[in-house]
Structure formats: structure tokens, C-alpha cells
Write an enzyme that holds these catalytic residues in place. Sequence first.
Site, PDB file in Angstrom:
ATOM      1  N   HIS A  18       0.848  -1.202   0.000  1.00  0.00           N
ATOM      2  CA  HIS A  18       0.000   0.000   0.000  1.00  0.00           C
ATOM      3  C   HIS A  18       0.884   1.254   0.000  1.00  0.00           C
ATOM      4  O   HIS A  18       0.655   2.184  -0.775  1.00  0.00           O
ATOM      5  CB  HIS A  18      -0.925  -0.007   1.223  1.00  0.00           C
ATOM      6  CG  HIS A  18      -1.574   1.311   1.482  1.00  0.00           C
ATOM      7  ND1 HIS A  18      -2.764   1.689   0.890  1.00  0.00           N
ATOM      8  CD2 HIS A  18      -1.202   2.345   2.259  1.00  0.00           C
ATOM      9  CE1 HIS A  18      -3.080   2.905   1.294  1.00  0.00           C
ATOM     10  NE2 HIS A  18      -2.150   3.325   2.130  1.00  0.00           N
ATOM     11  N   GLU A  19       1.892   1.264   0.858  1.00  0.00           N
ATOM     12  CA  GLU A  19       2.775   2.443   0.941  1.00  0.00           C
ATOM     13  C   GLU A  19       3.580   2.623  -0.346  1.00  0.00           C
ATOM     14  O   GLU A  19       3.754   3.749  -0.821  1.00  0.00           O
ATOM     15  CB  GLU A  19       3.700   2.335   2.159  1.00  0.00           C
ATOM     16  CG  GLU A  19       2.969   2.354   3.494  1.00  0.00           C
ATOM     17  CD  GLU A  19       2.032   3.547   3.694  1.00  0.00           C
ATOM     18  OE1 GLU A  19       2.314   4.652   3.167  1.00  0.00           O
ATOM     19  OE2 GLU A  19       1.002   3.370   4.374  1.00  0.00           O
ATOM     20  N   HIS A  22       1.540   4.340  -2.948  1.00  0.00           N
ATOM     21  CA  HIS A  22       1.560   5.813  -2.894  1.00  0.00           C
ATOM     22  C   HIS A  22       2.746   6.362  -3.694  1.00  0.00           C
ATOM     23  O   HIS A  22       2.620   7.358  -4.412  1.00  0.00           O
ATOM     24  CB  HIS A  22       1.692   6.302  -1.448  1.00  0.00           C
ATOM     25  CG  HIS A  22       0.426   6.265  -0.663  1.00  0.00           C
ATOM     26  ND1 HIS A  22      -0.712   6.962  -1.026  1.00  0.00           N
ATOM     27  CD2 HIS A  22       0.126   5.634   0.505  1.00  0.00           C
ATOM     28  CE1 HIS A  22      -1.648   6.760  -0.121  1.00  0.00           C
ATOM     29  NE2 HIS A  22      -1.180   5.946   0.809  1.00  0.00           N
ATOM     30  N   GLU A  71      -5.887   7.137  -0.937  1.00  0.00           N
ATOM     31  CA  GLU A  71      -5.733   5.918  -0.137  1.00  0.00           C
ATOM     32  C   GLU A  71      -6.332   4.713  -0.866  1.00  0.00           C
ATOM     33  O   GLU A  71      -5.736   3.637  -0.891  1.00  0.00           O
ATOM     34  CB  GLU A  71      -6.383   6.080   1.241  1.00  0.00           C
ATOM     35  CG  GLU A  71      -5.677   7.064   2.144  1.00  0.00           C
ATOM     36  CD  GLU A  71      -4.231   6.705   2.407  1.00  0.00           C
ATOM     37  OE1 GLU A  71      -3.909   5.499   2.536  1.00  0.00           O
ATOM     38  OE2 GLU A  71      -3.401   7.627   2.490  1.00  0.00           O
TER      39      GLU A  71
END
Length: 155
Positions: A18-19, A22, A71
Site C-alpha cells: 500500500h505504501e 503511494h 488511499e
Amino acid sequence: MASVYHGSDAHLATVLAHEVGHIVARHHAEKETRSTWVYFIHDMLNRFVTIDFAQRVLPLVPLLPFNRRLEMEADYIGLLLMAAAGYDPRCAPIIYDEFDKYEELKESRNKFKLGGFLSSHPPGRKRAQALDRPRIMEEALVLYNNVKAKRGDES
């Protein structure tokens, strides 16, 4: 409240992917561009409104839906990244659902509630449902199964 995934490699892969999502999507640059305009409007409004509330909250409000969208995008990219790295993408919705249960527990202890209005992240349940949609999960499973086939994994 911990599941079989809590503290596992799959849990860590979900969060890290997920990070990285980004970073891949260049969300930091996107936020900076948007913030410049929001603060410009904020500064113009501050010339007419001198209430402390406006000075503290006004810059945040326009960014919240934008942050939630970023997100969700990082969740999607992360799902594909973890699958391509050989982690079962089916665990990600379960982990996001667990985040939601943790947030509910945390919020039940908090006396000041706004129903998540000021949250920069969408609710875990909404994130889990988005990742669990057939079209999205099938795309991730194709990547995951291809990795397993190349490795010769039978499991």
C-alpha cells in the site's frame, strides 16, 4: 481480535505494498500541487474571516475526500504489487476489514466522535469491499497465479 494474518508476511506485504502504491502513483507530488491551491484560497479567505476555526480547519476540509481517494488508489496498486510479489491478494480485504474493527474499538473509547468526517483514510470495511470486487480481485489473482506458476508452487 487478531486473525491468522495479523503479524504475518501477508499482513506486512499488504501494508508495505500500500505504501509503495503511494510512491508509484506519485501521491506526494499530487498532494503538494493540490495543497498549494488550497492554501492560496485559504489565505484569501483569511483576509475576510479571522475565526480561529477557519484558520485551523479550512485547509484540511477540501483535502480529506482527495486523501481518501488517494488511499483507495494506493490500496488497489498495493494489491496488484503484493500479488505480483507472490503474496495471496485474498488476504488484503481481510486485513483492511480488521483495520475497521480496530478503528471501531478505538472510536468507541473516544468521547468526541465525528463519524470519521475528519479521517484522512476511508473506513477499513469500505477499503476491503473495494478490493474484494470481482474485477479487481480477479486481476490480482491472475498476477498471483502467474507468479506461483513460474515458481512451480503447487499450493
